[in-house]
Design a protein around this motif. Structure first.
Motif, short mmCIF file in Angstrom:
data_model
loop_
_atom_site.label_atom_id
_atom_site.label_comp_id
_atom_site.label_asym_id
_atom_site.label_seq_id
_atom_site.Cartn_x
_atom_site.Cartn_y
_atom_site.Cartn_z
N LEU A 79 24.53 155.61 -16.55
CA LEU A 79 23.64 155.97 -15.46
C LEU A 79 22.90 154.77 -14.89
N LYS A 80 22.68 153.76 -15.70
CA LYS A 80 21.87 152.63 -15.28
C LYS A 80 22.51 151.33 -15.74
N PHE A 81 22.62 150.38 -14.80
CA PHE A 81 23.18 149.07 -15.11
C PHE A 81 22.30 148.04 -14.44
N THR A 102 26.69 160.57 -27.27
CA THR A 102 26.10 159.32 -26.80
C THR A 102 27.13 158.21 -26.65
N LEU A 103 28.35 158.43 -27.10
CA LEU A 103 29.38 157.42 -26.90
C LEU A 103 29.71 157.33 -25.41
N VAL A 113 23.38 166.93 -35.24
CA VAL A 113 23.52 165.49 -35.44
C VAL A 113 24.90 165.04 -35.00
N LYS A 114 25.93 165.79 -35.39
CA LYS A 114 27.29 165.42 -34.98
C LYS A 114 27.43 165.45 -33.47
N SER A 115 26.86 166.45 -32.82
CA SER A 115 26.99 166.54 -31.37
C SER A 115 26.24 165.40 -30.70
N LEU A 116 25.12 164.98 -31.24
CA LEU A 116 24.40 163.85 -30.66
C LEU A 116 25.20 162.57 -30.80
N ASN A 137 22.60 161.06 -22.23
CA ASN A 137 22.70 161.42 -23.65
C ASN A 137 23.68 162.53 -23.93
N GLN A 138 24.04 163.32 -22.93
CA GLN A 138 24.95 164.43 -23.17
C GLN A 138 26.37 164.14 -22.72
#
Length: 149
Positions: free
Chosen positions: A81-83, A33-34, A26-29, A75-76
């Motif tokens: 990636l997308k705008f 994602t920031l 959970v902490k790594s996710l 996510n990693q």
């Protein structure tokens, strides 16, 4: 009785490791994602350059630009990636210039700056050369008539 204590001990240890590994995941996710600070700053510069009287960019606040409307991140890595700028073009039909700060989103894979008419224009296309990861570019009805490379 001794075997019951051993079994309970194994269950407690197993639950501890399960809980500990879940917490780490959970902490790594949350960390991963920031969005990248430099890319968030580039987006805020783009926002500053856009005329947004309808407040279409109201979600563009806070530290995590991955949760902003029109933005998708890896996510990693947290790279944008997308705008999809076309969301804001539809929301606000005034004439505007595409900001050159888009070139600072170097990991961008998908960019859509399409318009429903020719009210969006590009003065300088040199920022496109910085988008080496770009796989999709939508520029429908974007006016590039007097653009320089």
């Amino acid at each position: 009785m001794a075997s019951t204590k051993i079994i309970i001990g194994h269950i407690v240890i197993s639950l501890f490791f399960l809980f500990a590994s879940t917490q780490c995941e959970v902490k790594s996710l949350n960390v991963s994602t920031l969005c990248i600070k430099e890319e968030r700053v580039a987006l805020l510069n783009i926002k500053k350059d856009l005329n947004d009287p309808s407040n279409c960019l109201s979600s563009w606040v806070g530290e995590d630009c991955c949760n902003w409307k029109g933005i998708e991140c890896d996510n990693q890595t947290g790279h944008i990636l997308k705008f999809e700028l076309n969301t804001y073009v539809i929301c606000n039909k005034t004439v505007r210039m595409v900001p050159t700060d888009l070139g600072n989103l170097s990991n961008l894979h998908h960019l859509d700056i399409s318009s429903s008419d020719s009210s969006v224009w590009v003065r300088d296309l040199s920022w496109l050369s910085a988008l080496s990861s770009l796989q999709y570019l939508g520029m429908d009805y974007v006016n590039v008539t007097n653009s320089s490379l």
